[in-house]
Design an enzyme around this catalytic site. Structure first.
Site, short mmCIF file in Angstrom:
data_model
loop_
_atom_site.label_atom_id
_atom_site.label_comp_id
_atom_site.label_asym_id
_atom_site.label_seq_id
_atom_site.Cartn_x
_atom_site.Cartn_y
_atom_site.Cartn_z
N SER A 297 21.84 12.20 22.80
CA SER A 297 21.60 13.64 22.92
C SER A 297 20.24 13.91 23.55
O SER A 297 19.72 15.02 23.48
CB SER A 297 21.66 14.30 21.53
OG SER A 297 20.67 13.76 20.67
N THR B 185 33.87 60.54 30.21
CA THR B 185 34.74 59.82 29.29
C THR B 185 35.97 59.42 30.10
O THR B 185 36.40 60.16 30.98
CB THR B 185 35.16 60.66 28.07
OG1 THR B 185 35.92 61.79 28.52
CG2 THR B 185 33.95 61.15 27.28
N HIS B 186 36.51 58.25 29.81
CA HIS B 186 37.64 57.72 30.60
C HIS B 186 37.29 57.64 32.08
O HIS B 186 38.18 57.67 32.94
CB HIS B 186 38.90 58.58 30.41
CG HIS B 186 39.27 58.80 28.98
ND1 HIS B 186 39.98 57.88 28.23
CD2 HIS B 186 39.00 59.84 28.13
CE1 HIS B 186 40.15 58.34 27.01
NE2 HIS B 186 39.55 59.52 26.92
N SER C 128 25.52 41.59 53.44
CA SER C 128 26.76 40.86 53.73
C SER C 128 26.54 39.96 54.92
O SER C 128 25.78 40.28 55.84
CB SER C 128 27.88 41.86 54.05
OG SER C 128 28.98 41.21 54.66
N LYS D 283 26.34 46.73 54.66
CA LYS D 283 26.52 46.56 53.23
C LYS D 283 25.19 46.44 52.47
O LYS D 283 24.23 45.83 52.93
CB LYS D 283 27.36 45.31 52.93
CG LYS D 283 28.80 45.38 53.35
CD LYS D 283 29.56 46.50 52.63
CE LYS D 283 29.72 46.24 51.14
NZ LYS D 283 30.50 45.03 50.84
N GLU E 184 25.86 42.60 39.29
CA GLU E 184 27.13 41.90 39.09
C GLU E 184 26.92 40.58 38.37
O GLU E 184 27.72 40.20 37.49
CB GLU E 184 27.80 41.69 40.45
CG GLU E 184 28.29 42.98 41.08
CD GLU E 184 28.73 42.82 42.53
OE1 GLU E 184 29.32 43.77 43.05
OE2 GLU E 184 28.47 41.75 43.13
#
Length: 471
Positions: free
Chosen positions: A20, A152-153, A274, A280, A287
């Site tokens: 280890s 909401t949603h 990009s 872009k 992300e």
């Protein structure tokens, strides 16, 4: 270390499989500090002569210096950090060094080393979390009077202060702060003296080593101590929940940054381009941050699966308990290295955000509550406003631009006092209930959060003062 019992040397493949060292060498300083406490206790109880204890401690500190200078090359054949350091000690001071391990098993030694290491690591993690929360509080103050859509949603719901949005995320991270404090508390126990599982026949003084290492208390049951990994799970649970909060924040910012929303501005320095599309501007950092949640959740599930159903007390399965734990600590540090700095540079295009209010429908609840204040039961008010919304959609009329005559034709209870209420800013200002989005309530909420954060900071500072030297 067990050559007396075995007639054959350990197979090289087994050495490579069971080592280890690649994992635990990072804990070398903590292991040495635990050994220093142990040898001091042996001298304190008379199990070791004072001059022998002094020689051992002196050489342990010299080994620590060798490691810091990069002069110590550990051997894989010695399996782990603990045996490498003990072997080097014996090389330096002979039979005296061989006396170090009396009254100690690797079971309680490893447990002690990890807890010593974790306390410092968690305090470092706290500093990153505190910086993140402080940044969100700054953003909340900066955007307290900026009005944006609330969702909401993922559909427009009601207008909110952008500061209220930042505080929503800050509150989630404040709960993470409490979880981190609880995880630290679970780690802050001294296991040294539990031995392999049953304690020792030697007159060990566990309170002495606890105090020497600055732990808050001693573990209660020797079998439980060497067998459980609840404190690891507490750390990993904090990390997993924190990761989901980072992921949600990242997702919000990614969505509001898209061309379709377009009212959130991300700094160029935290975006990428990009390789083929010159126009872009990609939110790659966000992300990646969003993706870290999977690693942190996976680490929790990994250890939960490992410890499920293990018999008391210690089992070798637990050797790998730290792999996911250490990966999670490294992952958290990576998150803190970029997220606060990114947030500091996020901007808001309020004009673009307010274009989303063009149909005025986001103010429908304000109309319903206006009617409630005039005695109309809420369900009836809801139905009346719903019909008015449908009429506006069918006739392509913004709800907030209707004349008094149009309102009264749709809802007879409407009066002239309704008209000045129908702006997004006025809607935000009037939501003045405790915890609501009004600037007044928002600033009060920020003040309370700052007080709580200061209390956490004080608690962590007190913990840091108790850390022993060498860590």
């Amino acid at each position: 270390m067990w050559k007396g019992r075995f007639a054959q040397d350990t197979d090289e493949a087994v050495i490579n499989f069971t080592q280890s060292l690649d994992l635990d060498w990072r804990m070398a300083m903590a292991d040495i500090r635990g050994s220093v406490a142990h040898v001091r206790m042996l001298a304190h109880t008379g199990l070791l002569a004072a001059d022998e204890a002094a020689v051992i401690e002196k050489n342990l500190r010299e080994i620590a210096d060798e490691i810091k200078k990069g002069e110590f090359t550990p051997k894989l054949s010695l399996e782990d950090v603990h045996m490498n350091i003990e072997s080097r000690l014996i090389e330096k001071c002979g039979a005296t060094g061989a006396r170090l391990h009396m009254g100690r098993s690797r079971n309680d030694q490893v447990n002690t080393t990890v807890r010593l290491y974790l306390r410092k690591e968690l305090l470092d993690i706290w500093e990153g979390l505190e910086a993140l929360i402080a940044t969100l509080l700054e953003k909340a103050e900066e955007h307290a009077d900026v009005v944006v859509p609330g969702y909401t949603h993922l559909q427009q719901a009601q207008p909110i202060s952008m500061g209220h949005f930042w505080m929503a995320h800050a509150q989630a991270f404040m709960r993470d702060a409490r979880r981190l404090c609880s995880a630290y508390d679970a780690v802050d126990e001294s296991p040294l003296g539990c031995g392999a599982l049953a304690g020792s026949t030697l007159p060990l003084d566990r309170e002495f080593t606890r105090a020497d290492m600055g732990f808050a208390r001693i573990t209660e049951n020797s079998m439980d101590t060497v067998a459980h990994r609840d404190h690891f799970l507490d750390v990993l649970y904090f990390a997993a929940v924190f990761g989901t909060h980072v992921s949600r924040l990242s997702e919000d910012l990614i969505i509001y940054f898209t061309t379709e929303f377009g009212w959130l501005k991300l700094p160029d320095s935290f975006c990428t381009g990009s390789s083929i599309m010159p126009q872009k501007k990609n939110p790659d950092v966000l992300e990646l941050l969003r993706g870290k949640a999977g690693q942190l959740t996976g680490a929790l599930v990994d250890l939960l699966t490992t410890v499920k159903g293990l018999p008391l007390s210690y089992d070798r399965d637990l050797q790998d308990d730290k792999r996911s734990l250490f990966r999670s600590l490294d992952c958290l540090k990576g998150i803190f290295s970029v997220l606060p700095a990114l947030l500091k540079n996020v901007g808001v295009d309020e004009e673009r955000a307010n274009k989303g209010f063009a149909d005025g429908l986001i103010l429908a609840t304000d109309v319903a509550e206006y009617l409630v204040l005039r005695g109309v039961p809420f369900r009836i008010a809801h139905e009346k406003v719903g019909r008015a919304v449908r009429w506006c959609i069918e006739n392509k009329r913004p709800l907030d631009k209707l004349t008094l005559a149009e309102w009264q034709a749709l809802i007879p209870e409407a009066e002239e006092s309704l008209l000045p209420l129908l702006t997004p800013r006025r809607s935000v200002e009037r939501r003045n209930t405790y915890g609501g989005t009004s600037p007044q309530q928002l600033r009060a909420q920020i003040g309370r959060a700052k007080e709580k954060l200061a209390a956490y900071e004080k608690e962590q500072a007190a913990h840091r003062e108790k850390l022993p030297d060498m860590l």
